[in-house]
Design an enzyme around this catalytic site. Sequence first.
Site, PDB file in Angstrom:
ATOM      1  N   GLY A  80       3.052   0.137 128.757  1.00 46.78           N
ATOM      2  CA  GLY A  80       4.211   0.568 127.972  1.00 46.78           C
ATOM      3  C   GLY A  80       4.898  -0.600 127.285  1.00 46.78           C
ATOM      4  N   PHE A  81       5.950  -0.272 126.566  1.00 42.77           N
ATOM      5  CA  PHE A  81       6.734  -1.254 125.804  1.00 42.77           C
ATOM      6  C   PHE A  81       7.251  -2.370 126.731  1.00 42.77           C
ATOM      7  CE2 PHE A  81      11.427  -1.416 124.228  1.00 42.77           C
ATOM      8  CZ  PHE A  81      11.266  -2.665 123.665  1.00 42.77           C
ATOM      9  N   ILE A  82       8.047  -2.023 127.711  1.00 42.50           N
ATOM     10  CA  ILE A  82       8.689  -3.046 128.547  1.00 42.50           C
ATOM     11  C   ILE A  82       7.707  -3.579 129.592  1.00 42.50           C
ATOM     12  CG2 ILE A  82      10.595  -3.490 130.152  1.00 42.50           C
ATOM     13  CD1 ILE A  82      12.114  -1.180 128.661  1.00 42.50           C
ATOM     14  N   TYR A 117      16.038  13.877 132.121  1.00 42.70           N
ATOM     15  CA  TYR A 117      15.589  12.482 132.263  1.00 42.70           C
ATOM     16  C   TYR A 117      16.553  11.676 133.145  1.00 42.70           C
ATOM     17  CZ  TYR A 117      15.063   7.559 130.950  1.00 42.70           C
ATOM     18  OH  TYR A 117      14.970   6.186 130.984  1.00 42.70           O
ATOM     19  N   LYS A 140      16.032  10.155 137.073  1.00 42.94           N
ATOM     20  CA  LYS A 140      16.199   8.736 137.419  1.00 42.94           C
ATOM     21  C   LYS A 140      17.239   8.565 138.536  1.00 42.94           C
ATOM     22  CE  LYS A 140      13.481   6.280 134.679  1.00 42.94           C
ATOM     23  NZ  LYS A 140      12.566   5.245 135.147  1.00 42.94           N
TER      24      LYS A 140
HETATM   25  N1  LIG Z   1      13.333   1.687 126.304  1.00 41.99           N
HETATM   26  C1  LIG Z   1      14.577   1.951 126.699  1.00 41.99           C
HETATM   27  O1  LIG Z   1      15.517   1.911 125.909  1.00 41.99           O
HETATM   28  C2  LIG Z   1      14.864   2.254 128.150  1.00 41.99           C
HETATM   29  C3  LIG Z   1      16.220   2.444 128.516  1.00 41.99           C
HETATM   30  C4  LIG Z   1      16.509   2.727 129.837  1.00 41.99           C
HETATM   31  C5  LIG Z   1      15.499   2.795 130.768  1.00 41.99           C
HETATM   32  N2  LIG Z   1      14.215   2.624 130.384  1.00 41.99           N
HETATM   33  C6  LIG Z   1      13.177   2.708 131.416  1.00 41.99           C
HETATM   34  O2  LIG Z   1      12.334   1.582 131.282  1.00 41.99           O
HETATM   35  C7  LIG Z   1      11.012   1.935 131.674  1.00 41.99           C
HETATM   36  C8  LIG Z   1      10.027   1.569 130.578  1.00 41.99           C
HETATM   37  O3  LIG Z   1      10.381   2.251 129.384  1.00 41.99           O
HETATM   38  P1  LIG Z   1       9.633   1.984 128.015  1.00 41.99           P
HETATM   39  O4  LIG Z   1      10.635   2.113 126.949  1.00 41.99           O
HETATM   40  O5  LIG Z   1       8.816   0.754 128.141  1.00 41.99           O
HETATM   41  O6  LIG Z   1       8.707   3.288 127.949  1.00 41.99           O
HETATM   42  P2  LIG Z   1       7.144   3.449 127.698  1.00 41.99           P
HETATM   43  O7  LIG Z   1       6.923   4.917 127.556  1.00 41.99           O
HETATM   44  O8  LIG Z   1       6.691   2.556 126.612  1.00 41.99           O
HETATM   45  O9  LIG Z   1       6.506   2.940 129.049  1.00 41.99           O
HETATM   46  C9  LIG Z   1       6.342   3.761 130.192  1.00 41.99           C
HETATM   47  C10 LIG Z   1       4.892   3.719 130.619  1.00 41.99           C
HETATM   48  O10 LIG Z   1       4.762   4.536 131.794  1.00 41.99           O
HETATM   49  C11 LIG Z   1       3.499   5.194 131.699  1.00 41.99           C
HETATM   50  N3  LIG Z   1       3.520   6.409 132.505  1.00 41.99           N
HETATM   51  C12 LIG Z   1       4.176   7.579 132.226  1.00 41.99           C
HETATM   52  N4  LIG Z   1       3.893   8.487 133.169  1.00 41.99           N
HETATM   53  C13 LIG Z   1       3.050   7.896 134.060  1.00 41.99           C
HETATM   54  C14 LIG Z   1       2.383   8.345 135.239  1.00 41.99           C
HETATM   55  N5  LIG Z   1       2.500   9.604 135.670  1.00 41.99           N
HETATM   56  N6  LIG Z   1       1.576   7.472 135.900  1.00 41.99           N
HETATM   57  C15 LIG Z   1       1.400   6.206 135.440  1.00 41.99           C
HETATM   58  N7  LIG Z   1       1.997   5.728 134.327  1.00 41.99           N
HETATM   59  C16 LIG Z   1       2.818   6.573 133.655  1.00 41.99           C
HETATM   60  C17 LIG Z   1       3.331   5.506 130.218  1.00 41.99           C
HETATM   61  O11 LIG Z   1       1.967   5.724 129.861  1.00 41.99           O
HETATM   62  C18 LIG Z   1       3.942   4.281 129.552  1.00 41.99           C
HETATM   63  O12 LIG Z   1       2.952   3.325 129.208  1.00 41.99           O
HETATM   64  C19 LIG Z   1      11.047   3.429 132.021  1.00 41.99           C
HETATM   65  O13 LIG Z   1      11.215   3.549 133.416  1.00 41.99           O
HETATM   66  C20 LIG Z   1      12.266   3.914 131.281  1.00 41.99           C
HETATM   67  O14 LIG Z   1      12.798   5.054 131.887  1.00 41.99           O
HETATM   68  C21 LIG Z   1      13.864   2.356 129.099  1.00 41.99           C
END
Ligand SMILES: NC(=O)c1ccc[n+]([C@@H]2O[C@H](COP(=O)([O-])OP(=O)(O)OC[C@H]3O[C@@H](n4cnc5c(N)ncnc54)[C@H](O)[C@@H]3O)[C@@H](O)[C@H]2O)c1
Length: 318
Positions: free
Chosen positions: A10-12, A152, A156
Amino acid sequence: MQLLVTGAAGFIGSRLCRVLLERGDSVVGLDNFDPYYARELKQLHLQDIAQHPNFTFHELDLRDEAGVFALFESNQFEAVAHIAAMAAVRYSVQNPLVYGQVNVQGTAHLLDASRRTTKARCVLASTGSVYGSDTPVPFDEGAPAVHPLAPYPASKRAMELFAYSFAHLYELPTTVVRFFNVYGPHGRPDMMPWQWSQKISKGETLTLFNDGHMKRDWTYCDDIVRGFVAALDNPFPWEIINLGGGNPVENARFVHILEELVGRKAIIQSAPAPSSEPLETWASIEKAKRLLGWEPQIRVEEGLSRFISWMKQEGFLE
Ligand SMILES: NC(=O)c1ccc[n+]([C@@H]2O[C@H](COP(=O)([O-])OP(=O)(O)OC[C@H]3O[C@@H](n4cnc5c(N)ncnc54)[C@H](O)[C@@H]3O)[C@@H](O)[C@H]2O)c1
């Protein structure tokens, strides 16, 4: 140290993997390439770490309890960086059930595997949206956060409470870090910076809720990753810590910064704010400063400039 990073594609998660590998950690990445957005983008995220000698990757779904346990049994994890999730508030309004399955049940599989094997300390990614719309700003970690506005953040918050019980009962050192509106290169294609910069560039109409007066506490991705690493390096028996910009930006100003960077005026239509979203997010970052020595460094103008450069470089923006 040997770590498991979930959501590694994923992104982060992919940015976290890169930083950990660069400093010499051994990283096992897990992701199921959930189709919420394109697999090709996730492969792009992994491109420059996939061949690293200290990186191994498992395409695995957190809902697969036996698969998750087997991964823990065949490794000696010292720490778990749990980033994987079904993210996105609006998608959760249309598809609520999968949020419980992945974010609550999937996290439970991970915590249970950890406590039954090496008791690896856990740092879990949560969200500032757990504070809902009835928490005074700036949001303090001590707030009850019991009125999430969508499945969502509800999932969490449930994940956090489940994790607390594991930390308490099984002495599994756990820190929850609540992220606020993370953006930057490799950002998610469903989020405002991506969506709005493309619409501005193509001359398409974008929708601004509440006449642009909603505020978001944008946090640059590298700041988030630095905070996450600090949480991994400073374990606590149990803590919840905000990682946010600490400086909310009105959406109207956010669009204006994008207009300057893209070099075109936005075509805007107004709409009332959806009931799933708070009017403002604003993290108190005093606890992160005190416990982790962390504060954000990248201002939103600079961070968006880096994001737009990356969008152009990858051909996502003209
Ligand atoms: N981007 C934001 O602004 C933001 C803000 C608050 C919290 N978050 C949290 O940060 C984390 C990363 O977010 P992101 O923006 O990188 O999102 P993202 O969707 O790019 O990354 C999440 C990854 O989790 C994987 N995933 C989803 N379901 C899965 C499963 N059942 N088994 C295995 N892998 C699975 C996805 O394929 C994806 O690559 C998440 O927990 C999100 O809730 C993000």
